[in-house]
Scaffold this motif. Structure first.
Motif, mmCIF file in Angstrom:
data_model
loop_
_atom_site.group_PDB
_atom_site.id
_atom_site.type_symbol
_atom_site.label_atom_id
_atom_site.label_comp_id
_atom_site.label_asym_id
_atom_site.label_seq_id
_atom_site.Cartn_x
_atom_site.Cartn_y
_atom_site.Cartn_z
ATOM 1 N N GLY A 150 44.931 46.611 43.401
ATOM 2 C CA GLY A 150 43.845 46.107 42.554
ATOM 3 C C GLY A 150 44.281 44.934 41.698
ATOM 4 N N ALA A 151 45.520 45.011 41.168
ATOM 5 C CA ALA A 151 46.026 43.934 40.319
ATOM 6 C C ALA A 151 46.201 42.643 41.125
ATOM 7 C CB ALA A 151 47.353 44.343 39.683
ATOM 8 N N VAL A 152 46.764 42.768 42.344
ATOM 9 C CA VAL A 152 46.967 41.585 43.194
ATOM 10 C C VAL A 152 45.618 40.974 43.592
ATOM 11 C CG1 VAL A 152 47.810 40.793 45.445
ATOM 12 C CG2 VAL A 152 49.198 42.333 44.067
ATOM 13 N N TRP A 153 44.652 41.809 43.912
ATOM 14 C CA TRP A 153 43.328 41.300 44.265
ATOM 15 C C TRP A 153 42.694 40.557 43.089
ATOM 16 C CZ3 TRP A 153 40.877 40.350 48.558
ATOM 17 C CH2 TRP A 153 39.515 40.087 48.520
ATOM 18 N N SER A 154 42.882 41.071 41.885
ATOM 19 C CA SER A 154 42.351 40.417 40.690
ATOM 20 C C SER A 154 43.006 39.053 40.476
ATOM 21 C CB SER A 154 42.579 41.306 39.464
ATOM 22 O OG SER A 154 42.128 40.674 38.290
ATOM 23 N N ILE A 155 44.322 38.980 40.690
ATOM 24 C CA ILE A 155 45.038 37.711 40.540
ATOM 25 C C ILE A 155 44.538 36.693 41.563
ATOM 26 C CG2 ILE A 155 47.294 36.598 40.805
ATOM 27 C CD1 ILE A 155 48.536 39.197 39.694
ATOM 28 N N LYS A 156 44.356 37.132 42.796
ATOM 29 C CA LYS A 156 43.889 36.228 43.855
ATOM 30 C C LYS A 156 42.506 35.660 43.539
ATOM 31 C CE LYS A 156 46.273 37.783 48.017
ATOM 32 N NZ LYS A 156 46.083 38.157 49.437
ATOM 33 N N THR A 157 41.585 36.530 43.149
ATOM 34 C CA THR A 157 40.226 36.063 42.863
ATOM 35 C C THR A 157 40.206 35.142 41.648
ATOM 36 O OG1 THR A 157 39.819 38.128 41.637
ATOM 37 C CG2 THR A 157 39.084 38.041 43.924
ATOM 38 N N SER A 158 41.067 35.387 40.669
ATOM 39 C CA SER A 158 41.140 34.524 39.486
ATOM 40 C C SER A 158 41.643 33.134 39.861
ATOM 41 C CB SER A 158 42.055 35.144 38.427
ATOM 42 O OG SER A 158 41.544 36.381 37.974
ATOM 43 N N ILE A 159 42.679 33.095 40.714
ATOM 44 C CA ILE A 159 43.224 31.807 41.155
ATOM 45 C C ILE A 159 42.173 31.026 41.937
ATOM 46 C CG2 ILE A 159 44.909 30.724 42.695
ATOM 47 C CD1 ILE A 159 46.861 32.953 41.928
ATOM 48 N N LEU A 160 41.489 31.712 42.856
ATOM 49 C CA LEU A 160 40.467 31.046 43.655
ATOM 50 C C LEU A 160 39.304 30.580 42.782
ATOM 51 C CD1 LEU A 160 39.500 30.174 46.436
ATOM 52 C CD2 LEU A 160 38.453 32.426 46.711
ATOM 53 N N GLY A 161 38.933 31.393 41.791
ATOM 54 C CA GLY A 161 37.863 30.999 40.881
ATOM 55 C C GLY A 161 38.209 29.740 40.111
ATOM 56 N N LEU A 162 39.461 29.640 39.656
ATOM 57 C CA LEU A 162 39.916 28.451 38.929
ATOM 58 C C LEU A 162 39.901 27.224 39.834
ATOM 59 C CD1 LEU A 162 41.155 27.232 36.348
ATOM 60 C CD2 LEU A 162 43.404 27.889 37.223
ATOM 61 N N ILE A 163 40.397 27.378 41.069
ATOM 62 C CA ILE A 163 40.438 26.266 42.008
ATOM 63 C C ILE A 163 39.037 25.789 42.361
ATOM 64 C CG2 ILE A 163 41.046 25.635 44.388
ATOM 65 C CD1 ILE A 163 43.525 27.392 44.081
ATOM 66 N N SER A 164 38.105 26.748 42.527
ATOM 67 C CA SER A 164 36.736 26.384 42.911
ATOM 68 C C SER A 164 36.029 25.563 41.838
ATOM 69 C CB SER A 164 35.924 27.646 43.213
ATOM 70 O OG SER A 164 35.758 28.436 42.042
ATOM 71 N N GLN A 165 36.511 25.640 40.592
ATOM 72 C CA GLN A 165 35.936 24.836 39.518
ATOM 73 C C GLN A 165 36.481 23.410 39.517
ATOM 74 O OE1 GLN A 165 36.376 26.823 35.726
ATOM 75 N NE2 GLN A 165 35.601 28.767 36.519
ATOM 76 N N MET A 166 37.595 23.191 40.228
ATOM 77 C CA MET A 166 38.234 21.875 40.217
ATOM 78 C C MET A 166 37.966 21.070 41.484
ATOM 79 S SD MET A 166 41.921 22.664 38.401
ATOM 80 C CE MET A 166 42.459 23.833 39.656
ATOM 81 N N VAL A 167 37.845 21.748 42.630
ATOM 82 C CA VAL A 167 37.654 21.048 43.900
ATOM 83 C C VAL A 167 36.358 21.519 44.561
ATOM 84 C CG1 VAL A 167 40.154 20.857 44.206
ATOM 85 C CG2 VAL A 167 38.918 22.751 45.277
ATOM 86 N N GLN A 168 35.992 20.857 45.670
ATOM 87 C CA GLN A 168 34.783 21.221 46.408
ATOM 88 C C GLN A 168 35.131 22.193 47.538
ATOM 89 O OE1 GLN A 168 32.480 17.708 47.655
ATOM 90 N NE2 GLN A 168 33.724 16.469 46.264
ATOM 91 N N LEU A 169 34.551 23.390 47.493
ATOM 92 C CA LEU A 169 34.762 24.370 48.556
ATOM 93 C C LEU A 169 33.815 24.067 49.714
ATOM 94 C CD1 LEU A 169 35.121 27.753 46.613
ATOM 95 C CD2 LEU A 169 36.925 26.288 47.518
#
Length: 229
Positions: A150-169
């Protein structure tokens, strides 16, 4: 025949403009890859521009902990118009080097007008067209494995969420975290493909140079900071 040379000049001019337009519209493709299985690590970065005329490859085949420092074996390959150059060397990352890198970043941030704004605007031009990240882990205990998953999944989604705010998915990211309840283990594999138009990349570089020159010392001050031992 009258006008004959001018026809060739015009044709040459149109051809030159066509080449420039194609170069500006061409993508700079960036591919990243990293994998860790047990104690074995590998990471690689590839950059291709101008339809493959310019290529850059950065690879880390070996990563080892040496006391409190990290020993890294690096390989760098650059291809320009079919000419290959290779460099291979070892590096050791320790506390002092990390502190120096942070200090350099702070100095550059202070010296360059609105560097964060420039980075944000440049990243907004980047298109993320592929993102794959799979992980499998186990602790040897079912309860702790479930919590770690659960902790690793939370870290992954947080990283992807941050990236999605900076670049175009441009595609749906693929991620997974699989628990291994049988024995302690950790395996992760990540890959991504991003691109930016060559014209935007050149424009971003020119804008950065302009911001650097506005400060006293300009580019020379940047060089002194970046290459200072």
């Amino acid at each position: 025949m009258p006008g004959y040379p001018y026809g060739w000049i015009m044709a040459g001019g149109f051809f030159f403009l066509l080449v420039i337009a194609l170069a500006i519209a061409s993508p700079v493709v960036i591919k990243g890859y990293a994998k860790r299985v047990g104690e074995n690590d590998v990471a690689e970065l590839r950059v291709k521009a101008l339809y493959g005329l310019i290529r850059f490859r950065y690879k880390i085949p070996i990563v080892k902990w040496k006391g409190l420092s990290l020993k890294v074996e690096e390989q760098v390959k650059a291809t320009n118009a079919g000419i290959d150059t290779w460099e291979q060397f070892e590096n050791e990352i320790n506390k002092e080097k990390v502190e120096r890198a942070i200090d350099k970043y702070k100095q550059i941030l202070h010296l360059t007008r609105d560097l964060k704004g420039w980075a944000k605007d440049t990243l907004s031009r980047v298109e993320l067209i592929q993102w794959n990240w799979t992980t499998s882990l186990g602790t040897g205990d079912a309860m702790w494995t479930a919590m770690a998953t659960g902790a690793v999944w939370s870290i992954k989604t947080s990283i992807l969420g941050l990236i999605s705010q900076m670049v175009q998915l441009k595609s749906h990211p693929a991620m997974s975290v699989e628990p291994d309840y049988k024995h302690p283990s950790f395996t992760t594999e990540w890959s991504c493909i991003a691109q930016i138009r060559f014209g935007y990349a050149i424009l971003a570089g020119l804008q950065l140079l302009a911001r650097m020159k506005k400060w006293k010392g300009g580019i020379k001050t940047w060089q002194n900071i970046l290459f200072r031992a």
